[in-house]
Enzyme design. Structure first.
Site, PDB file in Angstrom:
ATOM      1  N   LEU A 298       0.826  -1.216   0.000  1.00 36.88           N
ATOM      2  CA  LEU A 298       0.000   0.000   0.000  1.00 36.88           C
ATOM      3  C   LEU A 298       0.857   1.262   0.000  1.00 36.88           C
ATOM      4  O   LEU A 298       0.675   2.161  -0.831  1.00 36.88           O
ATOM      5  CB  LEU A 298      -0.938  -0.030   1.216  1.00 36.88           C
ATOM      6  CG  LEU A 298      -1.862   1.171   1.423  1.00 36.88           C
ATOM      7  CD1 LEU A 298      -3.225   0.705   1.941  1.00 36.88           C
ATOM      8  CD2 LEU A 298      -1.269   2.169   2.423  1.00 36.88           C
ATOM      9  N   GLY A 299       1.824   1.335   0.902  1.00 43.84           N
ATOM     10  CA  GLY A 299       2.657   2.537   1.016  1.00 43.84           C
ATOM     11  C   GLY A 299       3.468   2.795  -0.242  1.00 43.84           C
ATOM     12  O   GLY A 299       3.595   3.939  -0.701  1.00 43.84           O
TER      13      GLY A 299
ATOM     14  N   LYS B 228     -15.972  -0.328   6.094  1.00 42.06           N
ATOM     15  CA  LYS B 228     -14.911  -1.201   5.590  1.00 42.06           C
ATOM     16  C   LYS B 228     -14.869  -2.514   6.380  1.00 42.06           C
ATOM     17  O   LYS B 228     -14.652  -3.590   5.809  1.00 42.06           O
ATOM     18  CB  LYS B 228     -13.561  -0.466   5.683  1.00 42.06           C
ATOM     19  CG  LYS B 228     -12.363  -1.235   5.140  1.00 42.06           C
ATOM     20  CD  LYS B 228     -12.189  -1.059   3.656  1.00 42.06           C
ATOM     21  CE  LYS B 228     -11.058  -1.899   3.062  1.00 42.06           C
ATOM     22  NZ  LYS B 228      -9.720  -1.467   3.491  1.00 42.06           N
TER      23      LYS B 228
ATOM     24  N   ASN C 256     -14.331  -6.429   5.663  1.00 46.50           N
ATOM     25  CA  ASN C 256     -13.077  -7.037   6.121  1.00 46.50           C
ATOM     26  C   ASN C 256     -13.289  -8.123   7.162  1.00 46.50           C
ATOM     27  O   ASN C 256     -12.600  -9.153   7.142  1.00 46.50           O
ATOM     28  CB  ASN C 256     -12.168  -5.959   6.736  1.00 46.50           C
ATOM     29  CG  ASN C 256     -11.305  -5.288   5.689  1.00 46.50           C
ATOM     30  OD1 ASN C 256     -11.196  -5.738   4.558  1.00 46.50           O
ATOM     31  ND2 ASN C 256     -10.704  -4.170   6.057  1.00 46.50           N
TER      32      ASN C 256
ATOM     33  N   SER D 135      -5.761  -9.809   1.883  1.00 49.22           N
ATOM     34  CA  SER D 135      -4.381  -9.721   2.400  1.00 49.22           C
ATOM     35  C   SER D 135      -4.174 -10.649   3.596  1.00 49.22           C
ATOM     36  O   SER D 135      -3.108 -11.248   3.743  1.00 49.22           O
ATOM     37  CB  SER D 135      -4.055  -8.285   2.794  1.00 49.22           C
ATOM     38  OG  SER D 135      -4.958  -7.831   3.785  1.00 49.22           O
TER      39      SER D 135
END
Lengths: 307, 307
Positions: free
Chosen positions: B11-12, B184, B188, B257
């Site tokens: 992500l980063g 979210k 998730n 993930s």
């Protein structure tokens, strides 16, 4: 007594061997171990001492056995679709059928096919595994509680229990088979499924606060459902659960059969141990939500998405 | 704008690369890919087209970066115990901190250390994975909804969202960050955990009636808990859950993930995605029993009984 064993796995071979050693006339319906057992006999490696039966009467087809006095059913319940056909050739006018299979629904299946009066059921507390072909491993326990499917305590059930006891199998005849089945489920439902799902043994489950609490919660759900099934005497939940946890705490990294089945990619006994109890619980308004979730997760694991 | 990326994972690295390509002054705190990125730059393999940034300003220690305008936090939440120390050297008098981490509790951690007025949070909808060292794979999506931790819609949040949009990252500033976080979690909590626990992807979960029903039940539990958290506007459960299921049905065997983390034997983000939401739900009397069971089973899997 002429006895046929249908389902000669770890359970059927062990009990059959004990009965044969005591002088009963045993006939084993075999698949995997047919060649080895016919050639070399059966070795029982037991915590109470090993023994060898040099001669085993083994068959590939139950029609070769013919009518017997007692059919001992040890088949895994996922093979139940073939059970009736395997048993039929073994029946004479007075043949009794004793199923020692797991879970609920086995007596009903046999009663529908052959009449309720023939059927007995038993709950076996046995730690055994198959070894090499021609071997069975007895790791501990072995006692049986058996009873009539459609009657209370009968002379037939008592005589059978005595015969088992005489063969070195601790056995008690009970008036309420259904209660025994549900009591067993109070242990089987959490431990079989959670161990199979997570790959952790009973000692590891109890060592983790979260899964230990989950075991207790599921046991509580099962007792509540059991106590609405019209048992002759209800189960005292907290006391009984406390006993089970203490007993399980003494098992040293025991792996329930369902865990081993999953690890070896064999099918699991989900209908008898989960689906049927869930159905009977729902029928009396005793939902078991944590059990239902475990069942869904186990059943998902049975899907072959690659296929 | 001088921006530091703390937690340069899938992500980063992706968002940092997009911002640097748009002309922002990016500084990456690195571990695994330090050598490769310093030597060869960063390759982004994206569904929208690959690109290469030949020069990456990478550091092993955030003290070498010094104060920045914006800290972008992409650290896995299980590394949160070191987060405050990583961020502290990056702060000047007006530095803002935007955490794009999963779950609940991250803004609070940063606010306690550095003051609530510095903190923004964002919910990222991004499918990305790390590739070879020096590569990041962008598989799809990428939009962000961001907002202030301790205020409604501010000029600062709007400007930041515009800056992201200008860099090709669809971004919306929202007045109610907490609602976005819970929305979210409705996705998730079931999918991350069930996929990690069972080794099945989202398509397989939805194809099985039992696990699909379980997903819906857990989503319903999370919405009920969310709607007691004092959101500015409640979530319309049935409609929102219907949308999520339709959207997920279009994902082709997507592996969340957490499933990949479990397969690669990395720790899971259980505190942020399960423990903290369960705590906040229990605090308002909205128990989430199926979620609690999933959390217990996932947490059991984190135990190293061999150790």
């Amino acid at each position: 007594m002429k006895i046929a064993v249908v389902g000669s796995g770890a359970l059927g071979l062990y009990y059959g061997a004990m009965l044969q050693r005591a002088g009963e006339d045993l006939h084993f319906l075999l698949r995997r171990d047919y060649e080895a057992l016919r050639r070399d006999g059966l070795i029982v490696r037991s915590v109470h001492g090993d023994f060898h039966l040099p001669q085993i009467r083994g068959y590939r087809d139950s029609r070769e056995i013919g009518p017997v006095d007692l059919v001992l059913v040890g088949l895994k319940t996922f093979a139940n679709p073939v059970l009736v056909d395997l048993v039929r050739p073994l029946l004479g006018p007075r043949t009794a059928i004793l199923t020692l299979q797991n879970g609920l629904g086995n007596e009903e299946l046999l009663a529908t096919a052959f009449g309720a009066e023939r059927i007995l059921g038993g709950v076996a507390f046995l730690c055994s595994n198959r070894g090499e072909p021609g071997e069975v491993l007895h790791l501990g326990e072995g006692r049986i509680r058996l009873g009539e499917f459609a009657a209370g305590l009968t002379p037939r059930a008592k005589e059978l229990a005595e015969r088992f006891c005489a063969a070195g199998i601790p056995c008690e005849a009970v008036a309420d088979l259904l209660r025994c089945r549900w009591e067993k489920l109070v242990w089987n439902i959490p431990f079989n499924g959670l161990c199979a799902l997570t790959g952790r043994d009973v000692t590891e489950l109890l060592a983790h606060a979260g899964s230990r609490a989950l075991v207790e919660k599921m046991m509580t759900e099962v007792v509540a459902a059991a106590n609405r099934q019209g048992l002759r005497e209800t189960i005292d939940g907290p006391a009984f659960i406390g006993q089970l946890l203490t007993m399980t705490g003494q098992m040293d990294h025991y792996r329930p059969s369902m865990m081993i089945d999953r690890q070896q990619q064999r099918p699991l006994e989900l209908a008898a141990i989960y689906a049927e109890p869930l159905k009977r619980a729902a029928a009396v308004g005793a939902e078991m939500p944590q059990v239902a979730m475990l069942h869904a997760l186990l059943d998902l694991g049975e899907e072959d998405f690659a296929g």
